[in-house]
Design an enzyme around this catalytic site. Sequence first.
Site, PDB file in Angstrom:
ATOM      1  N   ILE A  33       5.047  -3.120  -7.740  1.00 16.63           N
ATOM      2  CA  ILE A  33       4.266  -1.891  -7.916  1.00 16.63           C
ATOM      3  C   ILE A  33       4.912  -0.775  -7.093  1.00 16.63           C
ATOM      4  O   ILE A  33       4.892  -0.828  -5.864  1.00 16.63           O
ATOM      5  CB  ILE A  33       2.801  -2.086  -7.471  1.00 16.63           C
ATOM      6  CG1 ILE A  33       2.166  -3.268  -8.224  1.00 16.63           C
ATOM      7  CG2 ILE A  33       2.003  -0.802  -7.696  1.00 16.63           C
ATOM      8  CD1 ILE A  33       0.804  -3.680  -7.690  1.00 16.63           C
ATOM      9  N   ARG A  34       5.508   0.198  -7.786  1.00 13.86           N
ATOM     10  CA  ARG A  34       6.264   1.268  -7.098  1.00 13.86           C
ATOM     11  C   ARG A  34       7.063   0.663  -5.937  1.00 13.86           C
ATOM     12  O   ARG A  34       6.994   1.101  -4.790  1.00 13.86           O
ATOM     13  CB  ARG A  34       5.327   2.367  -6.609  1.00 13.86           C
ATOM     14  CG  ARG A  34       4.745   3.188  -7.754  1.00 13.86           C
ATOM     15  CD  ARG A  34       3.877   4.324  -7.288  1.00 13.86           C
ATOM     16  NE  ARG A  34       2.681   3.869  -6.595  1.00 13.86           N
ATOM     17  CZ  ARG A  34       1.611   3.350  -7.203  1.00 13.86           C
ATOM     18  NH1 ARG A  34       1.592   3.220  -8.520  1.00 13.86           N
ATOM     19  NH2 ARG A  34       0.582   2.960  -6.507  1.00 13.86           N
ATOM     20  N   GLU A  64       0.243 -11.630  -3.193  1.00 13.65           N
ATOM     21  CA  GLU A  64      -1.216 -11.754  -3.039  1.00 13.65           C
ATOM     22  C   GLU A  64      -1.954 -11.357  -4.311  1.00 13.65           C
ATOM     23  O   GLU A  64      -3.163 -11.537  -4.408  1.00 13.65           O
ATOM     24  CB  GLU A  64      -1.687 -10.926  -1.830  1.00 13.65           C
ATOM     25  CG  GLU A  64      -1.802  -9.429  -2.050  1.00 13.65           C
ATOM     26  CD  GLU A  64      -0.452  -8.705  -2.083  1.00 13.65           C
ATOM     27  OE1 GLU A  64       0.607  -9.370  -2.088  1.00 13.65           O
ATOM     28  OE2 GLU A  64      -0.467  -7.458  -2.135  1.00 13.65           O
ATOM     29  N   HIS A  92       4.346  -8.351  -4.674  1.00 10.14           N
ATOM     30  CA  HIS A  92       2.991  -8.613  -4.155  1.00 10.14           C
ATOM     31  C   HIS A  92       2.527 -10.042  -4.459  1.00 10.14           C
ATOM     32  O   HIS A  92       1.749 -10.234  -5.409  1.00 10.14           O
ATOM     33  CB  HIS A  92       2.002  -7.653  -4.821  1.00 10.14           C
ATOM     34  CG  HIS A  92       2.075  -6.253  -4.341  1.00 10.14           C
ATOM     35  ND1 HIS A  92       1.234  -5.742  -3.384  1.00 10.14           N
ATOM     36  CD2 HIS A  92       2.906  -5.235  -4.680  1.00 10.14           C
ATOM     37  CE1 HIS A  92       1.520  -4.471  -3.160  1.00 10.14           C
ATOM     38  NE2 HIS A  92       2.538  -4.139  -3.938  1.00 10.14           N
ATOM     39  N   CYS A 127       6.005  -5.434   0.161  1.00 10.14           N
ATOM     40  CA  CYS A 127       6.132  -4.098  -0.439  1.00 10.14           C
ATOM     41  C   CYS A 127       6.129  -3.007   0.644  1.00 10.14           C
ATOM     42  O   CYS A 127       7.095  -2.899   1.379  1.00 10.14           O
ATOM     43  CB  CYS A 127       5.047  -3.902  -1.496  1.00 10.14           C
ATOM     44  SG  CYS A 127       5.513  -2.649  -2.693  1.00 10.14           S
ATOM     45  N   ARG A 185      12.961   3.000  -0.856  1.00  8.73           N
ATOM     46  CA  ARG A 185      11.590   3.108  -1.366  1.00  8.73           C
ATOM     47  C   ARG A 185      11.589   3.510  -2.831  1.00  8.73           C
ATOM     48  O   ARG A 185      12.501   4.189  -3.297  1.00  8.73           O
ATOM     49  CB  ARG A 185      10.804   4.165  -0.585  1.00  8.73           C
ATOM     50  CG  ARG A 185      10.501   3.797   0.827  1.00  8.73           C
ATOM     51  CD  ARG A 185       9.724   4.921   1.518  1.00  8.73           C
ATOM     52  NE  ARG A 185       8.414   5.141   0.904  1.00  8.73           N
ATOM     53  CZ  ARG A 185       7.686   6.238   1.081  1.00  8.73           C
ATOM     54  NH1 ARG A 185       8.123   7.213   1.833  1.00  8.73           N
ATOM     55  NH2 ARG A 185       6.509   6.345   0.501  1.00  8.73           N
ATOM     56  N   GLY A 239       0.868  -1.170   0.000  1.00  4.94           N
ATOM     57  CA  GLY A 239       0.000   0.000   0.000  1.00  4.94           C
ATOM     58  C   GLY A 239       0.902   1.216   0.000  1.00  4.94           C
ATOM     59  O   GLY A 239       1.809   1.303  -0.825  1.00  4.94           O
ATOM     60  N   GLU A 240       0.707   2.077   0.962  1.00  2.27           N
ATOM     61  CA  GLU A 240       1.559   3.257   1.088  1.00  2.27           C
ATOM     62  C   GLU A 240       2.127   3.254   2.509  1.00  2.27           C
ATOM     63  O   GLU A 240       1.385   3.395   3.476  1.00  2.27           O
ATOM     64  CB  GLU A 240       0.703   4.503   0.805  1.00  2.27           C
ATOM     65  CG  GLU A 240       1.468   5.794   0.844  1.00  2.27           C
ATOM     66  CD  GLU A 240       2.683   5.807  -0.053  1.00  2.27           C
ATOM     67  OE1 GLU A 240       2.591   5.388  -1.217  1.00  2.27           O
ATOM     68  OE2 GLU A 240       3.750   6.221   0.434  1.00  2.27           O
ATOM     69  N   SER A 241       3.444   3.070   2.602  1.00  2.00           N
ATOM     70  CA  SER A 241       4.038   2.860   3.926  1.00  2.00           C
ATOM     71  C   SER A 241       3.862   4.064   4.853  1.00  2.00           C
ATOM     72  O   SER A 241       3.713   3.910   6.067  1.00  2.00           O
ATOM     73  CB  SER A 241       5.515   2.497   3.790  1.00  2.00           C
ATOM     74  OG  SER A 241       6.226   3.508   3.110  1.00  2.00           O
TER      75      SER A 241
HETATM   76  N1  GLN Z   1       5.758   2.954  -2.849  1.00  2.00           N
HETATM   77  C1  GLN Z   1       5.075   2.482  -1.680  1.00  2.00           C
HETATM   78  C2  GLN Z   1       5.726   3.017  -0.403  1.00  2.00           C
HETATM   79  O1  GLN Z   1       6.714   3.653  -0.470  1.00  2.00           O
HETATM   80  C3  GLN Z   1       5.038   0.963  -1.652  1.00  2.00           C
HETATM   81  C4  GLN Z   1       4.272   0.461  -2.840  1.00  2.00           C
HETATM   82  C5  GLN Z   1       3.524  -0.797  -2.592  1.00  2.00           C
HETATM   83  O2  GLN Z   1       3.324  -1.250  -1.454  1.00  2.00           O
HETATM   84  N2  GLN Z   1       3.023  -1.360  -3.663  1.00  2.00           N
HETATM   85  O3  GLN Z   1       5.210   2.809   0.654  1.00  2.00           O
END
Ligand code: GLN
Length: 197
Positions: free
Chosen positions: A135-136, A176, A174, A77, A103, A46-48
């Site tokens: 993903i990113r 999942e 990921h 991630c 990151r 997600g977004e840390s």
């Molecule tokens: N770019 C996100 C972060 O810095 C991580 C991306 C992800 O969990 N798919 O938290």
Amino acid sequence: MRIGVLALQGAFREHITILRSIGIEAIEVRLPEDLDDLDGLIIPGGESTAIGKLAVEYGLMDPMREFAAHSPVWGTCAGMIFMAKDIGSDQPLLGIMDIAVERNAFGRQIDSFEVDLHVPVLSNGDQAPFPAVFIRAPILLTVNEGAGAVTLARLEDGTAVAARQANWLVTSFHPELTGDNRFHQYFVNIVETANES
Ligand code: GLN
């Protein structure tokens, strides 16, 4: 066996679905008491920064650290970022694992991609590559072997993207989001072994 998935933000539903599909009781974790009676915990992608901010708000930081001190935890991630001791910048982290993480290591241009990853520790891992969705994604800059951390998988250029330290597991990608449940099986095996000892 009961495995919790931190459900503050990100791809937690997908982890729950795949755990249930392999016969594991899976619950959403939002409050400290949700950690009671769990055998393992997954921290999703997600977004840390958002996960960290909400974890502080919900009073989960110390309870999760206490949980991790004696139980298996797997971060995917953003979850991997959240578990690292060193990410080179300031944001709320569990900071339990002896890894350094960068990151968004693949830059803005390459938002997401999939590679066939050689992961020897997985069931049939030498024969069948694991379809890894990035993903990113972050990467592992350092996996501190002196502290007992080991690299489990690398990209072709040598970049480390999965690691384990005792009962803690991290993946840049990921698992999942693919139909392949072998990483979840691998984590379930870690939880089973931890329960026996
Ligand atoms: N770019 C996100 C972060 O810095 C991580 C991306 C992800 O969990 N798919 O938290």
